[in-house]
Design a protein around this motif. Sequence first.
Motif, PDB file in Angstrom:
ATOM      1  N   LEU A   1       7.274  13.904  -3.288  1.00 13.93           N
ATOM      2  CA  LEU A   1       7.711  13.512  -4.632  1.00 13.93           C
ATOM      3  C   LEU A   1       6.753  14.061  -5.697  1.00 13.93           C
ATOM      4  O   LEU A   1       7.197  14.528  -6.760  1.00 13.93           O
ATOM      5  N   LEU A   2       5.474  13.990  -5.437  1.00 16.30           N
ATOM      6  CA  LEU A   2       4.504  14.513  -6.399  1.00 16.30           C
ATOM      7  C   LEU A   2       4.632  16.024  -6.540  1.00 16.30           C
ATOM      8  O   LEU A   2       4.455  16.582  -7.636  1.00 16.30           O
ATOM      9  N   ALA A   3       4.960  16.709  -5.448  1.00 14.31           N
ATOM     10  CA  ALA A   3       5.180  18.155  -5.521  1.00 14.31           C
ATOM     11  C   ALA A   3       6.412  18.471  -6.356  1.00 14.31           C
ATOM     12  O   ALA A   3       6.440  19.455  -7.112  1.00 14.31           O
ATOM     13  N   ILE A   4       7.437  17.623  -6.244  1.00 12.06           N
ATOM     14  CA  ILE A   4       8.644  17.784  -7.076  1.00 12.06           C
ATOM     15  C   ILE A   4       8.284  17.576  -8.544  1.00 12.06           C
ATOM     16  O   ILE A   4       8.710  18.332  -9.418  1.00 12.06           O
ATOM     17  N   LYS A   5       7.483  16.557  -8.811  1.00 14.35           N
ATOM     18  CA  LYS A   5       7.062  16.278 -10.185  1.00 14.35           C
ATOM     19  C   LYS A   5       6.288  17.456 -10.774  1.00 14.35           C
ATOM     20  O   LYS A   5       6.470  17.810 -11.949  1.00 14.35           O
ATOM     21  N   ASP A   6       5.434  18.084  -9.972  1.00 18.13           N
ATOM     22  CA  ASP A   6       4.595  19.179 -10.452  1.00 18.13           C
ATOM     23  C   ASP A   6       5.413  20.368 -10.965  1.00 18.13           C
ATOM     24  O   ASP A   6       4.923  21.143 -11.797  1.00 18.13           O
ATOM     25  N   GLN A   7       6.629  20.543 -10.461  1.00 12.99           N
ATOM     26  CA  GLN A   7       7.431  21.688 -10.875  1.00 12.99           C
ATOM     27  C   GLN A   7       8.429  21.353 -11.979  1.00 12.99           C
ATOM     28  O   GLN A   7       9.252  22.187 -12.342  1.00 12.99           O
ATOM     29  N   ILE A   8       8.336  20.155 -12.512  1.00 10.61           N
ATOM     30  CA  ILE A   8       9.142  19.782 -13.676  1.00 10.61           C
ATOM     31  C   ILE A   8       8.283  19.994 -14.919  1.00 10.61           C
ATOM     32  O   ILE A   8       7.270  19.323 -15.113  1.00 10.61           O
ATOM     33  N   LEU A   9       8.701  20.934 -15.739  1.00  9.77           N
ATOM     34  CA  LEU A   9       7.874  21.377 -16.865  1.00  9.77           C
ATOM     35  C   LEU A   9       8.081  20.535 -18.119  1.00  9.77           C
ATOM     36  O   LEU A   9       7.170  20.416 -18.937  1.00  9.77           O
TER      37      LEU A   9
ATOM     38  N   GLY B   1       0.833  -1.192   0.000  1.00 11.89           N
ATOM     39  CA  GLY B   1       0.000   0.000   0.000  1.00 11.89           C
ATOM     40  C   GLY B   1       0.870   1.246   0.000  1.00 11.89           C
ATOM     41  O   GLY B   1       2.090   1.179  -0.011  1.00 11.89           O
ATOM     42  N   PHE B   2       0.268   2.413  -0.004  1.00 12.14           N
ATOM     43  CA  PHE B   2       1.016   3.666  -0.055  1.00 12.14           C
ATOM     44  C   PHE B   2       1.240   4.181   1.361  1.00 12.14           C
ATOM     45  O   PHE B   2       0.416   4.898   1.909  1.00 12.14           O
TER      46      PHE B   2
ATOM     47  N   ASN C   1       3.131   7.512 -10.476  1.00 10.85           N
ATOM     48  CA  ASN C   1       1.670   7.509 -10.453  1.00 10.85           C
ATOM     49  C   ASN C   1       1.176   6.482  -9.445  1.00 10.85           C
ATOM     50  O   ASN C   1       1.959   5.828  -8.755  1.00 10.85           O
ATOM     51  N   ASP C   2      -0.135   6.305  -9.389  1.00  7.79           N
ATOM     52  CA  ASP C   2      -0.739   5.457  -8.366  1.00  7.79           C
ATOM     53  C   ASP C   2      -0.627   3.964  -8.654  1.00  7.79           C
ATOM     54  O   ASP C   2      -1.017   3.148  -7.818  1.00  7.79           O
TER      55      ASP C   2
END
Length: 394
Positions: free
Chosen positions: A44-52, A34-35, A63-64
């Motif tokens: 990690l998802l916040a880091i991904k969001d700022q990669i353009l 599980g997560f 991803n999930d």
Amino acid sequence: MARLLSSSSTLFSVLFHMGFIVLASNVKASTAFGFTNKTDRQALLAIKDQILEDPYRVLSSWNDSVHFCNWQGVICSHRHQRVTILHLSSKNLVGSISPHIGNLTFLRGIYLENNSFHGTIPPEIGQLSRLQQLWLNINSFQGEFPTNLTSCLNLRVINISENNLAGKIPSKLGSLSNLFNLSLFKNHFTGNIPPSLGYLSALRILDLNKNNLEGSIPFEFGQLLDLQILQLSNNNLSGVVPIPLYNISSIKFFVLASNQLHGSLPPDLGLTLPILEQFILGSNQLSGTIPPSLVNASRIVTIDIARNAFTGPVPVNLGSLLYLDWLNFEGNTLGTNQDNDLSFINSLVNCANLRSMLLSGNGFRGELPNSIGNLSTKLQQYKWNHPRGDWESH
């Protein structure tokens, strides 16, 4: 500096040469866990969001459908399932680093070199008390050196070279007693070099090349007894080279070119620096003679003291330097006004690896020795001139 990265579903290790850390983690590729540790996943998802831009689709696995410990470039500890390594080097990523990286509190290694990250380096990295390796080199970071990094007392490597950082190098760096690689070259740092860097007793690599640093080389650098690579070239440094620097027997790269340094070389240079490989002091204001003891540094590959004010004879037994590849004495006032000034060329016949020999702009007298025809077959560049004519090839 070699780094080897290998991974499988049962074993992951990061090995570094010259004492870099070794980390191992067993991560099962099952979603049955599980997560867990939502803080790490959200960071990690916040880091991904700022990669353009992600042209290689490296982050497509973020991803999930799988546990975050199995996302590409993410390594977790087996026991706690916390992120210990973030490895996304050379992926052509474009964007900035989210401050949420500071929430990955188990991080020991950040490897984001050779991408196109911009913006400032988040001060939140200073919250990562376990951090040992920070590789942000070859990006487009701006702003000043993040002083909060000095809170990461376990840091062993800081490499933020080849960016657009400016301002002064913080003196608090001298508190990082475990640091053995400090690479800040090719930025826009200004001001003096902090003397406190001389207290980094574990330091092996100090590279401040290609900045706008000024003032003198700190005398305290003579305390860096394990130093192997010293790169201070292409700055605005002045004054004399501290004599204790010439007594650090572990130095292999002694590179101080393109500054405004003056003074002379110590007579026992080749004895106190026995494993010297790169000796590059060109484009300064150094004077005096070339110490004959230089030939005792038998591993030397490059000698470049061009565009200084050296005088007197060239040591006649340079041929004992069997690894010599590059010899540059241009733009000095070498010579004794005697007809045998060029006799040192005879010994260079023994230098089978010699590729470049630059002697122009000196005061050599005498005939060119016949031995010139027996120099290394690898010789690609040579240049010499005196009142009777020039001799040049490229």
